[in-house]
Scaffold this active site. Structure first.
Site, PDB file in Angstrom:
ATOM      1  N   GLY A 312       1.131  -1.177  -0.181  1.00  0.00           N
ATOM      2  CA  GLY A 312      -0.569   0.324   0.031  1.00  0.00           C
ATOM      3  C   GLY A 312       0.769   1.070  -0.033  1.00  0.00           C
ATOM      4  O   GLY A 312       2.165   1.381  -1.075  1.00  0.00           O
ATOM      5  N   GLU A 313       0.044   2.131   0.596  1.00  0.00           N
ATOM      6  CA  GLU A 313       1.015   3.722   0.579  1.00  0.00           C
ATOM      7  C   GLU A 313       1.158   4.339  -0.695  1.00  0.00           C
ATOM      8  O   GLU A 313       1.622   5.186  -0.418  1.00  0.00           O
ATOM      9  CB  GLU A 313       2.669   3.754   1.601  1.00  0.00           C
ATOM     10  CG  GLU A 313       2.352   2.950   2.491  1.00  0.00           C
ATOM     11  CD  GLU A 313       3.806   2.844   3.481  1.00  0.00           C
ATOM     12  OE1 GLU A 313       4.642   3.135   2.634  1.00  0.00           O
ATOM     13  OE2 GLU A 313       4.272   1.877   3.985  1.00  0.00           O
TER      14      GLU A 313
END
Length: 348
Positions: A312-313
């Site tokens: 993610g991120e």
């Protein structure tokens, strides 16, 4: 909370890009997917050859989810606030990979279960933690509206500041459970088929996560055709804001790279909120999460990379930026057969 009709990317620029590809010093189609990506960029920019990206912006939408109390994650909830601070200080994976991509990173606290780290980060905060979707709505109707408005305003802020390529990222313990529920509801998929292992949960955690998704889907059975209702019932402030961010990017005619399961689930809702928005997106990568693959298929998006990433991120999308830059460079900078004095097969 409605979005205006989504304009289509420029068809004339796309056709000009295809014609130009066939004049470059290479066999037709020899650069494979790079050629397709260059045509997409040209159509989004409305010009051929396309311009190299100058201001790539990653916005990480952060929020906690009450469903973590059901034991669906390998990490405790306080990690969200700690990671927001880490991203803001430049120490997270997205900061490192964004440097490679030539991108700037912004983190926005929509629903972290802690006080906002700063006025800048918490400028669009909706609440402290979204509700436990297994037993209650994630948001109130007013909070849902506020989150959608926040995502729209964040997109406008970035485009108005000069962003010419956007990336949505996510940070939030438990957000994969909410995202998986949204994808399951929109694709009519059974929980046992769609639930993955997220941040690395064991089999017992997988069973708890599957049960939470099943319970959330049961609660959402009356709103599956209503994207705003779904975000209220089993989404969260971060996911609602991401959905609006994706939709508003298309309204503003700004290309976007999608990241993993949380962002792509939000994009799936964005396409319901603003039909046609997906023309302005590319999938940066494919994660191993089953829900991500189903969401990509529903959006008819072919991921640029497949590196088995599941962080993610915005990290997977950030890694795709150099590929997109290469596609632009090839179309805009490579010599044509005539300019280089190279014989084309048509010259025989």
């Amino acid at each position: 909370m409605t979005f205006p009709p989504i304009p289509s990317p420029d068809a004339d620029a796309a056709n000009a890009a295809r014609v130009r590809q066939d004049t470059l010093t290479k066999p037709a189609g020899a650069l494979g997917r790079l050629e397709d990506l260059s045509v997409w960029v040209a159509s989004c920019q409305g010009t051929c050859p396309p311009r190299q990206f100058e201001q790539v912006r990653v916005v990480v939408f952060a929020g906690d989810h009450g469903v973590t109390r059901s034991g669906v994650s390998a990490y405790p909830p306080e990690v969200t606030a700690q990671m927001v601070a880490n991203i803001d200080s430049g120490g997270a994976a997205i900061n490192t990979l964004a440097q490679i991509a030539g991108a700037a990173v912004r983190v926005a606290d929509l629903a972290v279960d802690a006080d906002a780290l700063s006025e800048r980060i918490g400028a669009h905060k909706v609440r402290r933690g979204s509700g436990n979707i297994a037993v209650e709505d994630a948001l109130t109707p007013q909070e849902t509206s506020a989150a959608i408005d926040a995502g729209r305003r964040i997109a406008d802020e970035e485009v108005d500041a000069g962003a010419d390529l956007l990336i949505a990222g996510d940070m939030g313990i438990g957000n994969t459970t909410a995202a998986t529920t949204l994808v399951a509801a929109l694709t009519d998929t059974e929980p046992a088929v769609i639930v993955g292992h997220g941040t690395g949960i064991d089999d017992a955690g997988w069973m708890r996560k599957t049960a939470a998704v099943r319970d959330a889907l049961y609660r959402a059975r009356s709103v599956t055709s209503d994207p705003i209702g779904l975000l209220r019932c089993c989404g969260g402030a971060d996911l609602a804001a991401m959905a609006a961010f994706c939709a508003q990017a298309a309204v503003r005619r700004t290309p976007m790279l999608l990241d993993g399961v949380a962002v792509t689930a939000a994009a799936l809702l964005a396409e319901r909120l603003a039909p046609g928005a997906r023309q302005w997106w590319q999938a940066g990568h494919r994660s191993p999460e089953p829900a991500h693959q189903l969401a990509l298929a529903a959006l008819e998006l072919d991921p640029i990379l497949d590196l088995r990433m599941r962080l993610g991120e915005g990290t997977g999308a950030a890694l795709a930026v150099p590929v997109l830059r290469a596609a632009v460079a090839a179309l805009s900078s490579m010599s044509t057969f005539s300019a280089a004095g190279v014989s084309n097969r048509d010259d025989q």
